[in-house]
Design an enzyme around this catalytic site. Structure first.
Site, short mmCIF file in Angstrom:
data_model
loop_
_atom_site.label_atom_id
_atom_site.label_comp_id
_atom_site.label_asym_id
_atom_site.label_seq_id
_atom_site.Cartn_x
_atom_site.Cartn_y
_atom_site.Cartn_z
N ASP A 43 0.85 -1.20 0.00
CA ASP A 43 0.00 0.00 0.00
C ASP A 43 0.89 1.25 0.00
O ASP A 43 1.88 1.31 0.74
CB ASP A 43 -0.87 -0.05 1.27
CG ASP A 43 -2.02 0.93 1.24
OD1 ASP A 43 -2.43 1.34 0.15
OD2 ASP A 43 -2.54 1.27 2.33
N ASP A 73 2.93 5.16 -5.22
CA ASP A 73 2.27 6.43 -4.89
C ASP A 73 3.28 7.57 -5.08
O ASP A 73 4.06 7.89 -4.19
CB ASP A 73 1.76 6.40 -3.44
CG ASP A 73 1.14 7.73 -3.03
OD1 ASP A 73 1.12 8.66 -3.86
OD2 ASP A 73 0.69 7.83 -1.87
N GLY A 98 -8.10 7.88 7.58
CA GLY A 98 -8.41 8.11 9.00
C GLY A 98 -9.90 8.41 9.18
O GLY A 98 -10.66 8.38 8.21
N HIS A 117 -9.92 4.81 -1.56
CA HIS A 117 -9.09 4.95 -0.36
C HIS A 117 -9.92 5.61 0.73
O HIS A 117 -10.94 6.25 0.46
CB HIS A 117 -7.84 5.80 -0.67
CG HIS A 117 -6.79 5.00 -1.36
ND1 HIS A 117 -5.60 4.66 -0.75
CD2 HIS A 117 -6.76 4.43 -2.58
CE1 HIS A 117 -4.88 3.94 -1.58
NE2 HIS A 117 -5.55 3.78 -2.70
N GLY A 118 -9.48 5.46 1.98
CA GLY A 118 -10.19 6.13 3.07
C GLY A 118 -11.55 5.53 3.36
O GLY A 118 -12.52 6.26 3.61
N THR A 126 -12.63 3.84 5.94
CA THR A 126 -13.11 3.91 7.33
C THR A 126 -14.00 5.14 7.52
O THR A 126 -13.59 6.27 7.19
CB THR A 126 -11.91 4.00 8.30
OG1 THR A 126 -11.14 2.81 8.16
CG2 THR A 126 -12.38 4.15 9.75
P1 13P Z 1 -8.60 4.31 6.21
O1 13P Z 1 -7.46 4.34 7.17
O2 13P Z 1 -9.42 5.57 6.25
O3 13P Z 1 -9.43 3.08 6.36
O4 13P Z 1 -7.98 4.29 4.74
C1 13P Z 1 -7.21 3.20 4.36
C2 13P Z 1 -6.52 3.43 3.07
O5 13P Z 1 -7.02 4.05 2.16
C3 13P Z 1 -5.19 2.80 2.93
O6 13P Z 1 -4.55 3.13 1.75
#
Ligand code: 13P
Length: 292
Positions: free
Chosen positions: A82, A104, A181, A208-209, A211
């Site tokens: 990642d 990235d 996050g 991505h993101g 959560t």
């Molecule tokens: P979160 O930490 O918001 O779940 O995002 C994870 C992510 O996109 C890792 O690349």
């Protein structure tokens, strides 16, 4: 089965209108929870390691754990790097049996991002490894690097089209308004941008993101072309809370394996809920029967 690349997984997910969960483990137990959650739901799954986790354990150790887990499992599992920023690290992953890598270079000017990503695609393609690359900058903290809201920028559709035309990507990660996050306010996901970018690139997209995104938002993103949903923060919380909750409820139990089991169960419950939410349950056979 042997570890597989995320490319066929995400191609099938795109056709099937669902997404594959991509989760960030931090140790052998969280890897095992990821594979077992997928197995119990007959789903494909991606275990993606952050670069700092790679530095902590080493490429070979992580690849060894994942290889062993995948080979003893009937479901397709991909081992993915990642947010790889260091070309040497990416090269080493490719050489030590990782089945996909993310480059990235999104903090660099467009042409430099393209050049670096092209280099990685070249190495990876020769080894049968899938590639994810990012365009635009995603807000939040990832790899201890903070991208402030004022520095983040969304992916430009014209550049996205050229990026994907010039690179053979297994999955494309455009910044479309999500953040790493927990969200501080309402997430402002640009569905119109996802739709336009997918229409013009015809490449499976990574969300991505994951959560903290509301379920309706995730479902809409999947419908518009997001075939990989990333969850890291949620899993970190289950990892820590699972351990602490067990100890709080059983303060006199100092048998480590029972505490670890409490932690493991908390992670697996979360992972299964996410796989179900993304529509991946029962879809493992899509990859097993598809051509590479
Ligand atoms: P979160 O930490 O918001 O779940 O995002 C994870 C992510 O996109 C890792 O690349």
């Amino acid at each position: 089965m042997p570890l597989v690349s995320l490319t066929p997984m995400l191609r099938e997910a795109c056709h099937g209108g669902y997404a594959v969960g991509a989760f960030n483990p931090v140790d052998c137990a969280s890897m095992k929870a990821i594979v077992e959650a997928a197995e119990e739901l007959d789903a494909s799954v991606i275990a993606q390691l952050s670069a700092k986790t790679v530095v902590y354990y080493g490429h070979e150790t992580l690849a060894g754990w994942m290889r062993e887990l995948a080979e003893n499992s009937p479901v397709p599992v991909a081992l993915h790097l990642d947010h790889g920023k260091d070309l040497e690290m990416i090269k080493k992953c490719i050489e030590t049996g990782w089945t996909s890598v993310m480059i990235d270079a999104s903090d660099l000017p467009f042409e430099e991002n393209l050049d670096r990503s092209r280099q990685v695609v070249e190495w990876a393609t020769a080894a049968g490894v899938g590639v994810e690359a990012e365009l635009g900058e995603i807000v939040g903290v990832e790899e201890d690097i903070v991208v402030a809201e004022e520095d983040a920028h969304l992916a430009d559709p014209d550049k996205a089209e050229r990026f994907c035309r010039e690179l053979d990507l297994g999955v494309f990660a455009p910044a479309i308004g999500t953040a790493h996050g927990y969200y501080k306010g309402e997430p402002n996901v640009r569905f119109d941008l996802i739709e336009e970018i997918f229409r013009r690139t015809q490449t499976p997209l990574a969300l991505h993101g994951g959560t903290g995104l509301p379920d309706e938002t995730i479902q809409r993103c999947i419908k518009l072309g997001c075939a990989k949903v990333n969850i890291s923060t949620n899993l970190k919380h289950a990892f820590i809370d699972g351990f602490c909750d067990y100890h709080r409820d059983n303060p006199n139990d100092y048998e480590p394996l029972r505490v670890l089991k409490g932690q493991y169960d908390a992670m697996k419950e979360l992972l299964k809920a996410k796989i179900e939410q993304f529509g991946g349950a029962g879809k493992a056979a899509d990859v097993k029967t598809s051509t590479p």
